[in-house]
Design an enzyme around this catalytic site. Structure first.
Site, mmCIF file in Angstrom:
data_model
loop_
_atom_site.group_PDB
_atom_site.id
_atom_site.type_symbol
_atom_site.label_atom_id
_atom_site.label_comp_id
_atom_site.label_asym_id
_atom_site.label_seq_id
_atom_site.Cartn_x
_atom_site.Cartn_y
_atom_site.Cartn_z
ATOM 1 N N ASN A 63 -5.826 -6.209 -5.647
ATOM 2 C CA ASN A 63 -7.014 -5.700 -5.157
ATOM 3 C C ASN A 63 -7.063 -4.143 -5.169
ATOM 4 O O ASN A 63 -7.967 -3.414 -5.392
ATOM 5 C CB ASN A 63 -7.252 -5.862 -3.501
ATOM 6 C CG ASN A 63 -8.140 -4.708 -2.759
ATOM 7 O OD1 ASN A 63 -9.387 -4.730 -2.933
ATOM 8 N ND2 ASN A 63 -7.194 -4.044 -2.079
ATOM 9 N N VAL B 280 -19.781 -1.991 -1.419
ATOM 10 C CA VAL B 280 -19.211 -2.435 -0.469
ATOM 11 C C VAL B 280 -19.064 -1.295 0.702
ATOM 12 O O VAL B 280 -18.600 -0.238 0.564
ATOM 13 C CB VAL B 280 -17.818 -3.117 -0.445
ATOM 14 C CG1 VAL B 280 -17.360 -3.858 0.882
ATOM 15 C CG2 VAL B 280 -17.926 -4.383 -1.823
ATOM 16 N N LYS C 25 -11.684 -1.709 -15.556
ATOM 17 C CA LYS C 25 -12.323 -2.854 -14.773
ATOM 18 C C LYS C 25 -12.864 -3.716 -15.730
ATOM 19 O O LYS C 25 -12.691 -4.920 -15.568
ATOM 20 C CB LYS C 25 -13.346 -2.386 -13.746
ATOM 21 C CG LYS C 25 -12.917 -1.680 -12.781
ATOM 22 C CD LYS C 25 -12.063 -2.524 -11.641
ATOM 23 C CE LYS C 25 -11.477 -1.995 -10.437
ATOM 24 N NZ LYS C 25 -10.737 -2.869 -9.484
ATOM 25 N N ASP D 206 0.666 -1.141 0.110
ATOM 26 C CA ASP D 206 0.024 0.181 -0.042
ATOM 27 C C ASP D 206 0.801 1.172 -0.093
ATOM 28 O O ASP D 206 2.037 0.953 0.181
ATOM 29 C CB ASP D 206 -1.031 0.203 1.142
ATOM 30 C CG ASP D 206 -2.197 0.664 0.708
ATOM 31 O OD1 ASP D 206 -2.358 1.656 0.538
ATOM 32 O OD2 ASP D 206 -3.384 -0.200 1.369
ATOM 33 N N TYR E 137 -12.352 4.511 -14.963
ATOM 34 C CA TYR E 137 -12.591 3.309 -13.971
ATOM 35 C C TYR E 137 -13.225 2.021 -14.806
ATOM 36 O O TYR E 137 -12.713 0.876 -14.582
ATOM 37 C CB TYR E 137 -13.060 3.779 -12.901
ATOM 38 C CG TYR E 137 -13.283 2.750 -11.499
ATOM 39 C CD1 TYR E 137 -12.124 2.578 -10.783
ATOM 40 C CD2 TYR E 137 -14.426 2.179 -11.382
ATOM 41 C CE1 TYR E 137 -12.162 1.571 -9.655
ATOM 42 C CE2 TYR E 137 -14.717 1.421 -10.480
ATOM 43 C CZ TYR E 137 -13.363 1.068 -9.637
ATOM 44 O OH TYR E 137 -13.443 0.069 -8.442
ATOM 45 N N THR F 228 -17.577 0.466 3.307
ATOM 46 C CA THR F 228 -16.260 0.631 4.010
ATOM 47 C C THR F 228 -16.092 1.850 4.778
ATOM 48 O O THR F 228 -17.270 2.833 4.460
ATOM 49 C CB THR F 228 -15.145 0.673 2.821
ATOM 50 O OG1 THR F 228 -15.472 1.960 1.944
ATOM 51 C CG2 THR F 228 -15.017 -0.586 2.004
ATOM 52 N N ASP G 87 4.619 1.863 -4.217
ATOM 53 C CA ASP G 87 3.720 2.714 -5.171
ATOM 54 C C ASP G 87 3.412 1.972 -6.598
ATOM 55 O O ASP G 87 4.539 1.596 -7.402
ATOM 56 C CB ASP G 87 4.416 3.956 -5.525
ATOM 57 C CG ASP G 87 3.776 4.817 -6.877
ATOM 58 O OD1 ASP G 87 2.588 4.327 -7.243
ATOM 59 O OD2 ASP G 87 4.067 5.850 -7.229
#
Length: 248
Positions: free
Chosen positions: A91, A189, A160, A42, A156, A191, A68
């Site tokens: 992910n 989801v 995907k 991360d 995006y 979060t 990165d």
């Protein structure tokens, strides 16, 4: 929530990209509970260090490595340091909103790099080691967004959609080495990040659009990923697996 225990995951070496917060944190915690050796990548240092501390009591405490993923040399370096692994969970991603009129060539490159390119190069980095270990599992993260045609997300959604195609191609190429490649497609989801966005009315609209009325949380997504990473899914590859409560 309670979750199944997969004996085949105990001691497995697992790398999770974007594993420091959100869905990724749920994945990191889920694999840690299985007794896997988890390394999560991360760039969110504060969240990642906090998660590392929170999970320090796990059978094998997860390890955070800053990387990165937009930097191909950084990807090569971190996987050279990590060594061979059994499971890769691709992910990491970012769903920055944008209008078509505002897209530039540089922004196109940035969005594709942050959402798609690193998945290919992380897989490229781990595939030789998985072959040497007799097989492995790569789990990519897609999105329901392009299946629904959500607005203000054209790049995006392009990335995907590409992930699903890449998953099928890689499954075919890596299958002879018993490396399975699958794609998880989450719905909406809940979060910590999303909790800042949605009003109670917005939450109600999401649930109303689903066949099932429960709210999806990272632990639900992790449950699916754990199955796909385990030996119980030994003949699952090349396809998408949905966790969306019927929202489509």
């Amino acid at each position: 929530m309670s979750s199944a225990i997969y004996p085949s995951l105990k001691g497995k070496r697992v790398v999770i990209t974007g594993g420091g917060s959100g869905i990724g944190a749920g994945l990191t915690a889920g694999f840690a509970r299985q007794g896997a050796e988890v390394i999560f990548l991360d760039i969110a240092d504060e969240d990642s260090r906090a998660l590392e501390a929170e999970l320090a009591g796990s059978p094998i405490p997860p390890v955070y490595k800053r990387c990165d993923l937009m930097n191909l040399e950084a990807i090569k370096a971190v996987f050279a340091e990590i060594g061979d692994v059994d499971v890769l969970v691709n992910n990491a991603g970012n769903d920055d909103r944008h209008k078509l009129a505002d897209v530039t060539g540089a922004y196109w490159d940035e969005r594709i790099n942050v959402n798609l390119r690193h998945m290919l190069f992380c897989t490229q980095a781990v595939a030789p080691g998985m072959k040497k270990r007799g097989g492995g599992a790569v789990i990519n993260f897609g999105s329901i967004s392009w299946h629904l045609g959500l607005e203000d997300l054209v790049l995006y959604e392009t990335a995907k959609a590409g992930i699903e195609g890449m998953t099928r191609a890689l499954a075919r190429e890596l299958g002879p080495d018993d490396i399975r490649v699958t794609c998880v497609v989450p719905g909406n989801v809940k979060t910590k990040r999303q909790e800042k966005w949605y009003t109670p009315e917005g939450e109600a609209q999401i649930v109303a659009a689903q066949c099932l009325k429960g709210r999806i949380v990272p632990e639900n997504v992790a449950a699916l990923v754990l199955f796909l990473a385990s030996d119980d899914a030994s003949l699952c590859t090349g396809h998408e697996y949905w966790i969306d409560a019927g929202w489509r």
